[in-house]
Design a protein around this motif. Structure first.
Motif, mmCIF file in Angstrom:
data_model
loop_
_atom_site.group_PDB
_atom_site.id
_atom_site.type_symbol
_atom_site.label_atom_id
_atom_site.label_comp_id
_atom_site.label_asym_id
_atom_site.label_seq_id
_atom_site.Cartn_x
_atom_site.Cartn_y
_atom_site.Cartn_z
ATOM 1 N N MET A 59 31.678 57.916 69.531
ATOM 2 C CA MET A 59 31.609 59.374 69.604
ATOM 3 C C MET A 59 31.859 59.998 68.236
ATOM 4 O O MET A 59 31.145 60.921 67.810
ATOM 5 N N ALA A 60 32.884 59.510 67.523
ATOM 6 C CA ALA A 60 33.181 60.046 66.191
ATOM 7 C C ALA A 60 32.022 59.795 65.232
ATOM 8 O O ALA A 60 31.635 60.677 64.456
ATOM 9 N N THR A 61 31.451 58.587 65.293
ATOM 10 C CA THR A 61 30.321 58.252 64.422
ATOM 11 C C THR A 61 29.150 59.180 64.677
ATOM 12 O O THR A 61 28.517 59.700 63.742
ATOM 13 N N TYR A 62 28.831 59.401 65.947
ATOM 14 C CA TYR A 62 27.723 60.277 66.311
ATOM 15 C C TYR A 62 27.955 61.694 65.796
ATOM 16 O O TYR A 62 27.035 62.335 65.262
ATOM 17 N N TRP A 65 27.540 61.770 62.065
ATOM 18 C CA TRP A 65 26.115 61.607 61.748
ATOM 19 C C TRP A 65 25.334 62.893 61.996
ATOM 20 O O TRP A 65 24.499 63.295 61.183
ATOM 21 N N ARG A 66 25.607 63.560 63.115
ATOM 22 C CA ARG A 66 24.908 64.819 63.436
ATOM 23 C C ARG A 66 25.144 65.873 62.363
ATOM 24 O O ARG A 66 24.289 66.729 62.112
ATOM 25 N N LYS A 67 26.302 65.821 61.725
ATOM 26 C CA LYS A 67 26.647 66.806 60.688
ATOM 27 C C LYS A 67 26.238 66.325 59.287
ATOM 28 O O LYS A 67 26.543 66.993 58.292
ATOM 29 N N GLY A 68 25.579 65.163 59.202
ATOM 30 C CA GLY A 68 25.059 64.705 57.921
ATOM 31 C C GLY A 68 26.030 63.926 57.059
ATOM 32 O O GLY A 68 25.809 63.776 55.856
ATOM 33 N N PHE A 69 27.099 63.387 57.665
ATOM 34 C CA PHE A 69 28.109 62.671 56.885
ATOM 35 C C PHE A 69 28.024 61.146 57.025
ATOM 36 O O PHE A 69 28.921 60.438 56.565
ATOM 37 N N VAL A 70 26.969 60.641 57.655
ATOM 38 C CA VAL A 70 26.765 59.198 57.786
ATOM 39 C C VAL A 70 25.390 58.839 57.239
ATOM 40 O O VAL A 70 24.379 59.391 57.683
ATOM 41 N N SER A 71 25.358 57.924 56.270
ATOM 42 C CA SER A 71 24.091 57.480 55.672
ATOM 43 C C SER A 71 23.554 56.303 56.481
ATOM 44 O O SER A 71 23.577 55.147 56.029
ATOM 45 N N PHE A 72 23.036 56.616 57.691
ATOM 46 C CA PHE A 72 22.695 55.548 58.629
ATOM 47 C C PHE A 72 21.636 54.603 58.073
ATOM 48 O O PHE A 72 21.802 53.385 58.098
ATOM 49 N N LEU A 169 31.975 58.242 47.099
ATOM 50 C CA LEU A 169 31.738 59.179 48.198
ATOM 51 C C LEU A 169 32.889 60.173 48.318
ATOM 52 O O LEU A 169 34.051 59.837 48.055
ATOM 53 N N GLY A 170 32.553 61.408 48.706
ATOM 54 C CA GLY A 170 33.591 62.361 49.045
ATOM 55 C C GLY A 170 34.370 61.870 50.251
ATOM 56 O O GLY A 170 33.889 61.037 51.027
ATOM 57 N N VAL A 171 35.554 62.396 50.446
ATOM 58 C CA VAL A 171 36.454 61.866 51.468
ATOM 59 C C VAL A 171 35.854 61.961 52.871
ATOM 60 O O VAL A 171 35.950 61.006 53.653
ATOM 61 N N THR A 172 35.194 63.067 53.186
ATOM 62 C CA THR A 172 34.638 63.217 54.532
ATOM 63 C C THR A 172 33.451 62.283 54.748
ATOM 64 O O THR A 172 33.316 61.668 55.810
ATOM 65 N N ARG A 173 32.570 62.144 53.770
ATOM 66 C CA ARG A 173 31.464 61.202 53.887
ATOM 67 C C ARG A 173 31.985 59.769 53.985
ATOM 68 O O ARG A 173 31.441 58.952 54.732
ATOM 69 N N ALA A 174 33.040 59.466 53.234
ATOM 70 C CA ALA A 174 33.642 58.132 53.322
ATOM 71 C C ALA A 174 34.170 57.875 54.728
ATOM 72 O O ALA A 174 33.986 56.791 55.288
ATOM 73 N N ASN A 177 31.082 57.247 57.165
ATOM 74 C CA ASN A 177 30.496 55.922 56.997
ATOM 75 C C ASN A 177 31.445 54.823 57.453
ATOM 76 O O ASN A 177 31.023 53.798 57.989
ATOM 77 N N THR A 178 32.750 55.059 57.264
ATOM 78 C CA THR A 178 33.756 54.109 57.736
ATOM 79 C C THR A 178 33.668 53.931 59.244
ATOM 80 O O THR A 178 33.762 52.803 59.755
ATOM 81 N N LYS A 179 33.502 55.023 59.970
ATOM 82 C CA LYS A 179 33.470 54.935 61.432
ATOM 83 C C LYS A 179 32.337 54.026 61.900
ATOM 84 O O LYS A 179 32.510 53.232 62.827
ATOM 85 N N LEU A 180 31.160 54.127 61.258
ATOM 86 C CA LEU A 180 30.015 53.321 61.675
ATOM 87 C C LEU A 180 30.283 51.837 61.458
ATOM 88 O O LEU A 180 30.029 51.009 62.352
ATOM 89 N N LEU A 181 30.815 51.467 60.292
ATOM 90 C CA LEU A 181 31.058 50.051 60.013
ATOM 91 C C LEU A 181 32.258 49.524 60.794
ATOM 92 O O LEU A 181 32.274 48.355 61.203
ATOM 93 N N ASN A 182 33.249 50.374 61.012
ATOM 94 C CA ASN A 182 34.408 49.951 61.814
ATOM 95 C C ASN A 182 33.988 49.689 63.254
ATOM 96 O O ASN A 182 34.430 48.721 63.884
ATOM 97 N N MET A 183 33.118 50.534 63.794
ATOM 98 C CA MET A 183 32.601 50.322 65.140
ATOM 99 C C MET A 183 31.841 49.002 65.204
ATOM 100 O O MET A 183 31.962 48.234 66.168
ATOM 101 N N THR A 184 31.067 48.715 64.169
ATOM 102 C CA THR A 184 30.291 47.475 64.117
ATOM 103 C C THR A 184 31.190 46.252 64.139
ATOM 104 O O THR A 184 30.930 45.283 64.871
ATOM 105 N N SER A 185 32.262 46.278 63.344
ATOM 106 C CA SER A 185 33.160 45.117 63.299
ATOM 107 C C SER A 185 33.872 44.914 64.633
ATOM 108 O O SER A 185 34.112 43.777 65.056
ATOM 109 N N ASN A 186 34.186 46.003 65.329
ATOM 110 C CA ASN A 186 34.806 45.885 66.648
ATOM 111 C C ASN A 186 33.840 45.303 67.678
ATOM 112 O O ASN A 186 34.225 44.523 68.551
ATOM 113 N N LEU A 187 32.574 45.686 67.583
ATOM 114 C CA LEU A 187 31.568 45.148 68.501
ATOM 115 C C LEU A 187 31.429 43.639 68.354
ATOM 116 O O LEU A 187 31.190 42.929 69.344
#
Length: 249
Positions: A59-62, A65-72, A169-174, A177-187
């Motif tokens: 949910m956080a990643t989405y 991403w919707r706000k443009g802070f994830v470089s998917f 990366l700025g703190v919010t963009r960091a 992007n962290t959320k996406l990779l952290n979700m991946t490692s948990n999966l």
């Protein structure tokens, strides 16, 4: 069998943890002790924690991403490599000695906290990258993913510091992007836990409701307040995790 009151309480813990995870990571400090207190065996607690955490992080990643802070698109190679690193770590954890991490990880987390506390001009503005993003982010993903598969605490902090310090990366963009990779490692860990039957699904379903709400609200708070909120929370969470690992390894 978990009683209704315990499940409701776990849902509340999931909400708070989802908020914390969405902003700075470290929600596992709340959820794992709560699951253990509810009577789950350690392996079941870890597996259940991974499952409910993935839902909140998604949910956080989405939202980021919707706000443009994830470089998917730019992270697609890193997603695959992070998954592989975490899976390899989870498969090899029983074959390597991880006791040294009980000291090394708290030291690293304190280093992260000090950087976020004292680094000048640490804001939401992107800066010049020290390393080429397409070439080196996959390596960051593999190393931190492997660590998450082996040990885990502080994974979000290590991803965030990597994106800020190495890739500018700025703190919010960091954070996004962290959320996406952290979700991946948990999966990747769940690839092992789910077939083994270690996940306690009633707890997951109740905590997932809280995680979705907490992840949504936390991501919006991170986006709205940016570095003013994320920076101090990273400091607090990193120090808290370091203390926890030293006092209760």
């Amino acid at each position: 069998m978990l009683d209704p009151i315990t499940l409701i309480a776990l849902g509340g813990v999931g909400l708070l943890a989802g908020f914390v995870d969405a902003v700075a990571g470290g929600g596992g400090m709340l959820t794992v002790p709560a699951l253990l207190s509810a009577g789950l065996p350690p392996i079941a607690a870890l597996a259940t924690n991974k499952m409910q955490s993935v839902i909140g992080t998604a949910m956080a990643t989405y939202t980021y991403w919707r706000k443009g802070f994830v470089s998917f698109k730019a992270l697609i190679p890193s997603i695959a490599v992070t998954y592989a690193g975490s899976l390899i770590g989870a498969l090899t954890v029983k074959q390597i000695d991880t006791t040294f991490l009980n000291l090394a990880v708290p030291v690293a987390l304190i280093g992260v906290a000090l950087y976020f506390l004292f680094a000048p001009n640490l804001s939401d503005a992107d800066r010049t990258s020290r390393l080429a993003f397409p070439k080196w982010v996959p390596l960051l993903g593999f190393v931190v993913g492997f660590y998450d598969g082996v040990f885990g605490p502080g994974t979000g902090s290590f991803f965030t510091i990597g994106f800020v310090l190495l890739f500018g990366l700025g703190v919010t963009r960091a954070a996004g992007n962290t959320k996406l990779l952290n979700m991946t490692s948990n999966l990747a860990a769940l690839t092992i836990f789910i077939p083994s039957g270690d996940v306690v699904w009633p707890a997951v379903m109740c905590m997932a409701v809280g995680q979705i709400i907490g992840g949504y609200v936390g991501a919006h708070a991170g986006i709205r307040f940016g570095a003013k909120l994320i920076r101090p929370l990273v400091v607090v969470i990193s120090i808290a995790m370091a203390i926890k690992l030293i006092v209760w390894p």
